[in-house]
Design a protein around this motif. Structure first.
Motif, PDB file in Angstrom:
ATOM      1  N   ALA A   1       1.026  -1.146   1.442  1.00 54.18           N
ATOM      2  CA  ALA A   1      -0.201  -1.687   2.022  1.00 54.18           C
ATOM      3  C   ALA A   1      -1.421  -1.040   1.382  1.00 54.18           C
ATOM      4  O   ALA A   1      -1.425   0.152   1.067  1.00 54.18           O
ATOM      5  CB  ALA A   1      -0.221  -1.446   3.530  1.00 54.18           C
TER       6      ALA A   1
ATOM      7  N   LEU B   1      -5.296  -6.348   5.506  1.00 59.16           N
ATOM      8  CA  LEU B   1      -4.657  -5.548   4.474  1.00 59.16           C
ATOM      9  C   LEU B   1      -4.092  -6.456   3.399  1.00 59.16           C
ATOM     10  O   LEU B   1      -3.835  -7.642   3.626  1.00 59.16           O
ATOM     11  CB  LEU B   1      -3.534  -4.687   5.059  1.00 59.16           C
ATOM     12  CG  LEU B   1      -3.930  -3.606   6.060  1.00 59.16           C
ATOM     13  CD1 LEU B   1      -2.694  -2.842   6.517  1.00 59.16           C
ATOM     14  CD2 LEU B   1      -4.942  -2.642   5.460  1.00 59.16           C
TER      15      LEU B   1
ATOM     16  N   VAL C   1      -1.048  -6.572   0.206  1.00 51.47           N
ATOM     17  CA  VAL C   1       0.168  -5.959  -0.297  1.00 51.47           C
ATOM     18  C   VAL C   1       0.582  -6.693  -1.557  1.00 51.47           C
ATOM     19  O   VAL C   1       0.601  -7.919  -1.602  1.00 51.47           O
ATOM     20  CB  VAL C   1       1.297  -5.986   0.767  1.00 51.47           C
ATOM     21  CG1 VAL C   1       1.556  -7.390   1.270  1.00 51.47           C
ATOM     22  CG2 VAL C   1       2.569  -5.364   0.207  1.00 51.47           C
TER      23      VAL C   1
END
Length: 382
Positions: A57, A193, A195
């Motif tokens: 993350a 977030l 990723v």
């Protein structure tokens, strides 16, 4: 007396011989009692092809706040871990010299501006030449540039949040002298977030921006975080033969933090599949079988081809038609054509299997609890 004993012994021997050699009665063919079995229905439900990967993350916006000019820390206006808004004042450096320099630059600019205005008036009266007016204009432009530099230097003595987010640990204390580039703290926007993860190139045709993803982390085993693919890299890595994919996920409570290890599940496609309970399948070598019961209560063995799995059910891609009931118990030594006795047992299916059995196909969610071999595609890509 001896003659009597000898006669008794002879009588016993004859009896044993008769018992030993007497022909036994053979059981008639086909008299084997029926085998008790439990049945469960085969069902049609959506099956979701997924690919599994791992990633780390990172905040959608993240910066390390640095000192842009040297100076002593006059005041700190934030707390560690504080949520701040864009433009909020965080740190003030001692700006006395910068303030004085700005005042001097402002004064020089004003004087150059006045000189240029007077020069324009005098040249109209032919009191001075045009070249002298041009000199005044050049001096004004230089003074304006100096003023802008002084203003920027003065502004750099106050550090503000460039965007809304959460502050990290404080790296400085009041009174500390900072050099240009010294870190002050970190700022992360953790409401969303991102990723990055790797997907093998053989799935390239199925990947697209907007595909839903599900994120899990060991710190929140019973919680899934939803998101979607936002970007696909423009090239495949020639070493790993994989494509870098970026997904954005919602993190409204700020539970996940940048740097955490994440397990990513990407939903590639959806299809309707014929499913049977896993315990209905018997595998012998490379071949799998299921049993059904005919109208005359005899077992029928069906070679089947298996596909994906979901919630304790396994997909049958060939070998069964019309969604028949299948044997789930009592078939370990069952042969095709043998008589069976069907016994109703509500506990023949596991609780998780009964949940899917009793659900409507339209109510199925795209992502459920992770299962071993959850779908037709299940691969961890580092």
């Amino acid at each position: 007396m001896a003659r009597i004993i000898a006669g008794l012994v002879l009588l016993v021997l004859v009896g044993v011989a008769v018992w030993w050699f007497w022909p036994t009665e053979q059981a008639p063919m086909g008299s084997r009692p029926p085998t008790a079995v439990n049945l469960a229905p085969s069902i049609e439900r959506p099956l979701y092809d997924r690919v599994e990967a791992v990633g780390t993350a990172r905040a959608a916006q993240a910066v390390v706040l640095l000192a842009e000019v040297p100076g002593r820390v006059a005041e700190i206006h934030f707390q560690q871990g504080q949520q701040v808004t864009r433009g909020q004042l965080l740190v003030t450096l001692d700006d006395r010299n910068a303030r004085a320099e700005l005042a001097r630059a402002e004064a020089e600019y004003q004087r150059a501006k006045d000189d240029y205005r007077r020069g324009q008036q005098l040249v109209d009266r032919r009191a001075i030449s045009q070249s002298e007016v041009d000199t005044f204009r050049t001096t004004l432009e230089a003074a304006e540039a100096s003023r802008d530099v002084a203003r920027a230097n003065f502004s750099d003595h106050t550090i503000r949040a460039p965007f809304a987010g959460v502050l990290g640990l404080r790296q400085v204390d009041p009174g500390a002298y900072l050099q240009t580039g010294d870190p002050i703290t970190t700022l992360d926007n953790v409401g969303h977030l991102e990723v990055d993860f790797q997907i093998p190139e053989r799935y390239l045709a199925k990947l697209a921006v907007g595909l839903p993803v599900q994120i899990r982390n060991s710190a929140f085993e019973n919680q899934a975080f939803e998101g979607s693919i936002t970007h696909l890299d423009s090239r495949v890595n020639s070493s790993s033969r994989s494509l870098t994919v970026r997904a954005r996920l919602n993190n409204p409570q700020g539970q996940l933090l940048p740097g955490q290890f994440l397990r990513v599940s990407v939903q590639l496609a959806q299809r309707d599949a014929l499913l049977v309970p896993e315990q209905a399948v018997i595998t012998q070598g490379a071949q799998s079988y299921v049993f059904t019961v005919s109208k005359d209560n005899r077992a029928r063995r069906h070679p089947v081809t298996l596909g994906g799995r979901r919630d304790g059910w396994v997909e049958v891609t060939s070998g069964l038609t019309d969604k028949p009931d299948v044997v789930v118990n009592g078939h370990s030594r069952l042969g095709s054509g043998q008589p069976v006795k069907v016994i109703d047992d509500p506990e023949a299916l596991l609780p998780g299997q009964r949940v899917l059995l009793n659900s409507e196909p339209a109510d199925d969610a795209p992502f459920g609890e992770p299962q071993p071999n959850d779908s037709a595609v299940n691969e961890a890509a580092a």
